[in-house]
Design an enzyme around this catalytic site. Structure first.
Site, short mmCIF file in Angstrom:
data_model
loop_
_atom_site.label_atom_id
_atom_site.label_comp_id
_atom_site.label_asym_id
_atom_site.label_seq_id
_atom_site.Cartn_x
_atom_site.Cartn_y
_atom_site.Cartn_z
N ASP A 199 2.41 -9.76 1.70
CA ASP A 199 1.86 -10.24 0.43
C ASP A 199 1.71 -11.76 0.44
OD1 ASP A 199 0.85 -10.10 -2.10
OD2 ASP A 199 2.72 -9.55 -3.08
N ASN A 206 -5.30 -1.16 -4.87
CA ASN A 206 -6.13 -2.30 -4.48
C ASN A 206 -7.62 -2.07 -4.76
OD1 ASN A 206 -4.02 -3.20 -1.65
ND2 ASN A 206 -4.08 -4.10 -3.69
C1 IPE Z 1 -1.77 -9.20 0.22
O1 IPE Z 1 -2.19 -10.41 -0.28
C2 IPE Z 1 -2.88 -8.44 0.91
C3 IPE Z 1 -3.34 -7.23 0.20
C4 IPE Z 1 -2.87 -6.75 -0.91
C5 IPE Z 1 -4.44 -6.50 0.82
P1 IPE Z 1 -2.68 -10.57 -1.79
O2 IPE Z 1 -4.15 -10.45 -1.82
O3 IPE Z 1 -1.94 -9.64 -2.68
O4 IPE Z 1 -2.27 -12.08 -2.07
P2 IPE Z 1 -1.78 -12.70 -3.46
O5 IPE Z 1 -0.62 -11.87 -3.96
O6 IPE Z 1 -2.94 -12.66 -4.40
O7 IPE Z 1 -1.36 -14.08 -3.09
MG MG Z 2 -0.30 -9.81 -3.89
#
Ligand code: IPE
Ligand code: MG
Length: 239
Positions: free
Chosen positions: A23, A71
């Site tokens: 993350d 997601n």
């Molecule tokens: C993690 O990074 C990657 C995925 C969820 C695919 P994020 O996209 O959640 O990064 P932040 O939490 O916004 O910084």
């Molecule tokens: Mg994240």
């Protein structure tokens, strides 16, 4: 790859199965005034690096959370961009992990992913299916609740009698059939939650949270997590 002795001697005990929630890609990019997708680019580059590093240890199972069923709620451009990056990640990683004797697995609903990503995954699984080294499981379009529901549906569809359903048989209907429970779960990016990842498989896992954002999470950070794991007393509800 054979683990060299001095490297593993630092640790009294290593996990058999490590699961990682990478993350912080978006924040990493935002801090640099870059678009979120370049954070994901650095994030997938780092996945390749960390897989390679973990393979220097005698750790048998590594599971990476790449894309959750939640997601899909992100802006369409980010979702499509992520899929492209995950496809490139699989494409570039496949020959590398094959050379290293690693076997690839996919956890999640494969058929809902874009066709070209599905193909990259199934090709890499086919390429590495006879390898006997580390098993790398990629959770793309994975959700723990979906996993449990998919298992229940199959149990019912196959007419499995209720008295035949125990923890072991149920486990065999999950995406993770054949994988041991998670020993160590690492989450980067200063978030202290499971986010619908491996609910069934983490009931007795040790958790390691860090504020380091995923693209910055390096070899020293892995070693820190492994050291911390080695110091834990795992009692599994006993004494
Ligand atoms: C993690 O990074 C990657 C995925 C969820 C695919 P994020 O996209 O959640 O990064 P932040 O939490 O916004 O910084
Ligand atoms: Mg994240």
């Amino acid at each position: 790859m054979m683990a060299d002795a001095p490297k593993t001697q630092k640790f009294s005990r290593l996990p058999e199965h490590i699961a990682i929630v990478p993350d912080g890609n978006g924040r990493w990019a935002e801090q640099r005034g870059l678009p979120r997708l370049s954070g994901h680019q650095s994030g997938t580059d780092n996945m390749r690096h960390i897989v390679k590093y973990l393979n220097e240890y005698p750790i048998k199972y590594v599971t990476l959370y790449g894309f959750s069923t939640e997601n899909w709620n992100r802006p369409k451009a980010e979702v499509t961009g992520l899929f492209k990056l995950l496809e490139a990640f699989i494409g570039r990683t496949a020959p590398e992990i094959h050379r290293a004797g690693i076997k690839l697995r996919h956890l999640g609903r494969l058929n809902e992913l874009p066709k070209s990503l599905q193909l990259a995954i199934t090709d890499a699984i086919e390429l590495t299916k006879n390898n006997s080294g580390m098993t790398l499981s990629v959770a793309f379009n994975y959700g723990a609740r979906t996993e449990i529901l998919d298992a229940v549906r199959r149990l019912i569809a196959e007419g499995v009698p209720p008295e035949k359903i125990n923890e072991e048989t149920f486990g065999n209907y999950l995406y993770t059939a054949g994988l041991p429970d998670v020993d160590l779960l690492i989450r980067t990016g200063c978030e202290f939650r499971l986010s619908n990842f491996l609910l069934w498989q983490t009931t007795y896992s040790e958790y390691h949270f860090t504020e380091v954002l995923w693209p910055d999470f390096g070899e020293k950070d892995i070693d820190k997590a492994l050291l911390s794991y080695g110091r834990r007393h795992r009692r599994f509800g006993g004494l």
